[in-house]
Structure formats: C-alpha cells, structure tokens
Motif scaffolding. Structure first.
Motif, short mmCIF file in Angstrom:
data_model
loop_
_atom_site.label_atom_id
_atom_site.label_comp_id
_atom_site.label_asym_id
_atom_site.label_seq_id
_atom_site.Cartn_x
_atom_site.Cartn_y
_atom_site.Cartn_z
N TRP A 66 22.36 65.05 12.33
CA TRP A 66 23.85 63.93 13.37
C TRP A 66 24.27 63.96 12.15
O TRP A 66 25.26 63.60 12.47
CB TRP A 66 22.57 63.37 14.46
N ALA A 68 18.52 65.56 14.56
CA ALA A 68 18.93 66.01 15.37
C ALA A 68 19.79 65.17 16.34
O ALA A 68 20.34 65.32 16.72
CB ALA A 68 18.38 66.99 16.33
N THR A 69 19.19 63.93 16.33
CA THR A 69 19.73 62.86 17.23
C THR A 69 20.55 61.25 16.93
O THR A 69 20.68 60.71 17.41
CB THR A 69 19.50 62.49 18.20
N GLN A 70 19.62 61.47 15.44
CA GLN A 70 19.37 59.80 14.84
C GLN A 70 19.22 59.05 15.75
O GLN A 70 19.42 57.61 15.52
CB GLN A 70 21.18 59.60 14.66
N CYS A 71 18.40 59.15 17.13
CA CYS A 71 17.50 58.70 17.57
C CYS A 71 16.54 58.65 17.79
O CYS A 71 16.07 59.33 17.13
CB CYS A 71 18.13 58.37 18.99
#
Lengths: 216, 475
Positions: B53, B160-163
C-alpha cells in the motif's frame, strides 16, 4: 483460509504451563521460506531425543516415548489440551503453522499469549479458552479414557465431551465469522480502501512528518 | 473531555474504523521487516496479485540469520555458510528489490537488529504506530509510540492495506518510583517487574512504564525495559514523551526537520497520560529495593537477586508452577538452595535487541577494562546491535578493551539471542546472556541461559561465575 465449523477428534495432552513458541517450533526450522511442512518438527525438542535439523527426514530419528504425541493412544489427535499462557514468547506464526500442519484444529487452554492467539485465527486454528477447573476436568477424563474425543462446535460455541457434558466458550463475533466462512482478512480490509484513503489525507494535513518517505 | 492514557491517545489517533463487535482498523505508520517472518507474507502478496500500500513506510534489514564473524561477512550474502540461512537473507533482498523497499543490506553500515535500527535511524518516531513481525517490536514504545509484534499473516495484511485489524487492549501502568541503587540497571528493573507479575501478568494490556525511575532513565534504558514487555505478556510497552525523548530523536537521519520538526515536537509534547486517566491495572515497585537480577530457570519470571539462592519448588503452593520449577531446575542442572553466585559460566553473550546499544556496550566495557576473562569461560562475545553502534563503540576504543580482555568483538546481528546463525550454546552449557528469553533450547540445543544486565554479564565473564557487579563498581 481453511474454514472451521464443527470438529470432532482425539484430544492429546500438553500438560505444562507457559509452553512457549520456541518449544512449539524451535528456531532452526524458521529458516524455511514456506508456510507448510512444519508438522514433523512440532515440539521437536520434546518429541525426539536428538537435535533436529532443517530439511531433515524425521522418520528415522529416535523418539522420546514418554512424550504424549509419540504414544499410540494419541495418534491422529486434532485437539490439543494445554495449560495456561500457551504460546508465549516469540511472534513466529510458524507455531500455528506447525500445529496445523501436524493436524491440530483446536487448542484448548485456560489462557493464551496474545500474539499466538491472534495468529491462530489467521490459519483456521481455533484457540479456545475454558476455565482452569474445566480444563482440569478434561485432563482427568482424557487420561482416564483411551481414545478420548472432543467435539468443538463453533456455531453454538460449545465443547462437547463423550459423557455428554457441554462447556461454553467465548469468541469474538468477527473472528468467528471469518473462521466459519474461511474468510481472508485482507480482502475484507481492502473493501474499506476509501476509509483508509480518507484517513491518510487527513493525517497528511495534520502530521505530515508521518509520511516522510523512508529513503536510501 | 475525558482524561486519556498515552495508549488511548495513540489508539484514537490511528483509528480508521471502529466496528460494532469491538474490533477496529488501525492505521500503521511504520513497518519494519526482517528476513525470518516476511518471506511467506511477500509470497502471499504475490499469489493474490497485490502490491504494498505504501512502500515508503517500510524499512527492512536482515538480522536473525546473519553471521557475526568478519570472515563469514566478508563476501556478503553469498558468503553465508549455512545454505538455508543464505536463502532466507537472499529472499529478503529479492523481495525488497522487487517492490522497491528500502533495505539496509547485510554489509551496509546501517544494518543491524531491527529494534536497534528503527529508533537509531529515526525511522521510528514518537506518536507512530510501528509493527514488525517480531515480538520485541515493543522496544520502540520507549519513544512514546504504539509498537508491537505481529505474525506473518499480519505482515502481509499491513503490506497490502497499511492497516491492522485489532482490538483495543486494556491499560496497565507499572510505576517504579525512587532511585535505583548503584550498579542497578534498566535490565534489572524489567527482570524484577517480570519476576513480580509473571510472564502472563501483562497479557491483554498495553503497559505504560511510569515513575521517577523511567523519567531518570536514558532512551537506551527505556528501550531495554519496553523490549521485554512481551516477556511479561504485554504486546506493547511504552514510556511518555519528555525532553529525553525529544533530545534523542533530534537530528536522526529520518527525523523531521525545519518547520515540520517544530510542529512534530508540539504534537509529541501531548504524548503523556492525562492527569486522572483511568488504568485497568496498576503495579508498583520501589526502585531502591531492586537488586541486580539473574534468571535461574527456563521462563523470564524465574529470576532472583544476585545475593539470593535458587528457590525451592517445595515452597511453591501452586501445583502447576511447582511442576514447572522442578522441570526448570532439572533442565538447568541446578539445585534448590544453591547460591546464585556459585553458578559457573561456560559462555557469555553481550548483545540482542534488549542490550546491544552503545550504552550497554559502554557499561560492559567499564567492568571489563583492565581485567581478563576467566580461563574457565570458553567464550565471551560482544555483538553490537547495528553497524552504527559498532562504529561508535570503535570510535570510543571500546572494542580494544574487550579484545584485550579476551572477549570476541563481532559484527552486528541477533546472534546468540536465538541462535539462528552459527553462534550458539552447546548442550548443558551455562551462559550469562544479556538477551531476553531463557526458554529451553533458545540459545542452542540443551543450552542453559541466565538473563542478566550487560554489566553483570561482563563481571561474570571476568569471575567465571556470577558476582555482584556492585562489588566490581566499588573495587
């Protein structure tokens, strides 16, 4: 991810507290760059009498016959009965990978270490908390009855014993949903891409230094 | 407005989405990556056709597998003798190259143990959320950040999501007030805390270390303490921001500069628990009561004061604990009632993400200076936490002190803390180690680890057995 609904299987004992992830899968096996094949080295230092090496064939290694998983009565076990603080120590996901690869679907204990607990759910392995008294009872029944099987029913959140007793357990709604449906967390989170983008824009405004690039 | 804890503030500032069932999406500012827990995450990313990401939020360096001898390091990755380790380090290089991730490669001066490199480079800053596929990521909490270890699936998720999908932990505060005695170090403080609350005492909590002792402590010392929060069961440990924090961060390679520095400092000054904020649990220790600590068993809560004896399982009322003690004594080859100071050492290891910063190396050098390693100790090794620490120590002439005393001065890496490289204990050997885990087999098959501070490890190497370092300080 493998889904989990209702599992019935032989229970095996891991009768000591504070089983750490080094014990579940020793460090030399973490050198693998794959997710599979760790089952033969699960509890390696307890299971075998020699020091295990990565990529080694394990069939000819000397077994510690006193260790439960080496005893005939626990062959094919899919439920591991354990004591408190199971999975403490390192964050290695190789620990749930090894348990899963060996054939375990569920670990029952009075408490788990946080990171291990979290890692299990990502791999279709259910870490299940029962009270210390309930776990004590399961241990005595297990030792007294060869071929002792437990059923874990996730939809109703119950552990069923051969005598017909049922113990309820708690599990987070979201984690239960993911386990029942074998859902991949990442795809679910990416459905929220707009929210993530909105958060980033707001943060870039108020705390721009958090977005300074890591540069070489 | 409700009074908030430091953890509440860090959590709230990173909340992307709260779900009804209590779970939440938390934004991750910094992702640190090493070779052991990342290959399967990159493979997963590739299979799903996903991309990172935010590539420039990631910093990578190999540490667990890297050899620490100059000879084996000379030709870089291709010189790693263990073929399986070589593949793992090479895989990290390949993944970072493919995705354009900044990596401090094996012989980069900036390479080192992830938890040393993060703060040292300024990649990890106050107020950040920081994750890494390594349970000792809590080290970074010393900066006033929310930092914790994650598993490989979560490494992939953050890529993948930064979360991260997370559930808020409880708030625990550990107060240590008063003044530490001479020769008593941050390592002794954290071992004493773990001895008091046990290895599951902090499970489910984010722990804030508060009180005079931590206010008086250097950043390096605070990192040692936060590093071992996980050994008390807590994923995250942290210390509130003060002048010491800001002085430490200033001028680091990735620290903000100019106007952004001023704005950042203003924001960081808020990173303390508000007066009257609610903690779900509070633990108190008196700093003056803490003595140099030595672990005698196979769990980090099995610790004793240096002048004490090995405890007797017979005195333990809890059956499961008693069983654990008996097993530990058998594994360790120790007898109940034996004096801690009578434990003889075969090897000494000074290093690891707990104690390999410049202050640790200086503390050990101070004890070693002008003395000789005992002939009964087979090996005493000093492994700096990063190339930067190593260069600093050499500029101060510390390497010469160790070498003159018969110690080995090594290249940076995790080394004998977990023995994934060639540095390991033989079966039955006792080691005075500044690392963080004394689990069975951790430092080598059948090896016996005793956790201590750098000064205590250095003193043990000189004496051949444990000694009260305070006597060395006085002599």
């Amino acid at each position: 991810m493998k889904s989990f609904n209702r599992v019935t299987g032989i229970a095996a004992p891991m009768d000591r507290a504070n089983v750490d992830t080094d014990m579940i899968i020793p460090k030399q096996f973490l050198k693998s760059i794959k997710r599979t094949g760790f089952g033969k080295n699960l509890f390696d230092e307890l299971r075998y009498l020699d020091e295990g090496q990565p990529d080694q064939e394990c069939t000819g290694r000397p077994l510690n016959q006193e260790f439960a998983l080496n005893q005939a009565r626990y062959q094919g076990a899919s439920v591991l009965l354990a004591r408190k603080n199971f999975g403490c120590g390192s964050s290695r996901e190789h620990a749930p990978w090894a348990l899963d690869d060996y054939g375990f679907r569920c670990v029952i204990a009075p408490s788990f270490a946080d990171i291990f607990y979290n890692n299990c759910f990502k791999n279709g392995l259910l870490p299940l908390v029962l009270s210390e008294a309930e776990v004590d009872q399961l241990f005595s029944e297990l030792y007294a009855n060869e071929g002792y099987e437990l059923t874990i029913d996730l939809p109703s959140q119950k552990v069923l014993t051969p005598s017909g007793a049922a113990f309820s357990f708690e599990v987070d709604e979201f984690r239960k949903h993911c386990l029942l449906n074998g859902l991949d967390d990442i795809a679910l989170t990416l459905e929220q891409a707009d929210a993530i983008n909105a958060y980033e824009s707001k943060q870039r405004e108020s705390a721009p230094w958090l977005f300074d690039a890591v540069k070489n | 407005m409700t009074a908030k804890t430091l953890y509440d503030k860090l959590w709230d500032a990173h909340l992307v989405q709260q779900r009804d069932d209590g779970s939440a999406l938390i934004y991750i500012d910094r992702h640190i990556v090493h070779e052991v827990t990342s290959p399967q995450a990159f493979a997963g990313l590739r299979i799903a056709g996903r991309k990172p990401w935010r590539v420039d939020s990631i910093l990578a360096t190999p540490d667990h597998n890297v050899p620490t001898t100059i000879k084996e390091r000379a030709s870089g990755v291709s010189g790693i003798e263990d073929p399986v380790s070589l593949i793992q380090v090479q895989t990290l290089d390949d993944n970072c190259d493919e995705y354009g991730i900044v990596e401090y490669k094996i012989n980069d001066l900036r390479q080192g143990i992830v938890h040393v490199v993060g703060p040292e480079s300024g990649a990890c800053l106050p107020g950040m959320t920081i994750v890494c596929g390594d349970s000792h990521t809590a080290t970074n909490g010393a900066l006033g950040a929310l930092a914790h270890g994650i598993g490989t699936s979560e490494v992939e998720h953050v890529l993948a999501t930064q979360c991260l999908v997370a559930k808020k932990m409880g708030n625990m505060r550990i107060d240590v007030n008063g003044k530490l005695g001479e020769g008593v170090t941050p390592k002794d403080v954290v071992l004493a805390i773990i001895g008091k609350i046990g290895t599951a005492g902090g499970t489910g909590y984010a722990v804030e270390f508060a009180g005079d002792v931590f206010r008086d402590m250097s950043m390096e010392g605070r990192m040692t303490v936060c590093n071992m929060a996980i050994e008390a069961g807590a994923r995250a440990g942290m210390v509130a921001v003060d002048d010491t924090t800001i002085e430490y961060v200033k001028g680091r390679p990735y620290a903000p500069t100019g106007e952004n520095w001023e704005k950042a400092v203003t924001a960081w000054r808020e990173l303390t628990s508000d007066e009257g904020a609610h903690f779900d649990a509070v633990v108190e220790l008196n700093g003056a009561d803490i003595l140099p600590q030595v672990s005698w068993g196979t769990s980090p809560d099995m610790v004793a004061d240096i002048n004490a004896t090995v405890p007797a399982p017979a005195d333990e009322p809890d059956a499961v604990k008693r069983e654990g003690m008996l097993r530990a004594l058998e594994y360790m080859g120790l007898e109940a009632g034996q004096k801690i100071a009578d434990i003889k050492l075969d090897r000494v290891f000074i290093g690891s993400c707990t104690n390999s910063r410049i202050e640790d190396i200086r503390a050990a050098a101070l004890v070693v200076k002008g003395r000789q390693k005992s002939s009964s100790v087979k090996q005493a090794m000093v492994v700096p936490g990063s190339g930067v620490v190593k260069a600093q120590a050499e500029a101060e002439g510390l390497d010469k002190i160790f070498v003159a005393a018969g110690f080995e001065w090594r290249e940076p890496g995790c080394s004998m803390c977990l023995a994934m490289n060639a540095d390991k204990l033989g079966a039955g050997e006792h080691c005075a180690s500044t690392s963080n885990r004394n689990f069975e087999g951790r430092q080598g098959y059948g090896g016996r680890t005793h956790l201590v501070s750098p000064a205590m490890a250095a003193a043990a190497a000189i004496a051949g057995h444990f000694v009260d370092v305070r006597d060395f300080v006085r002599s």
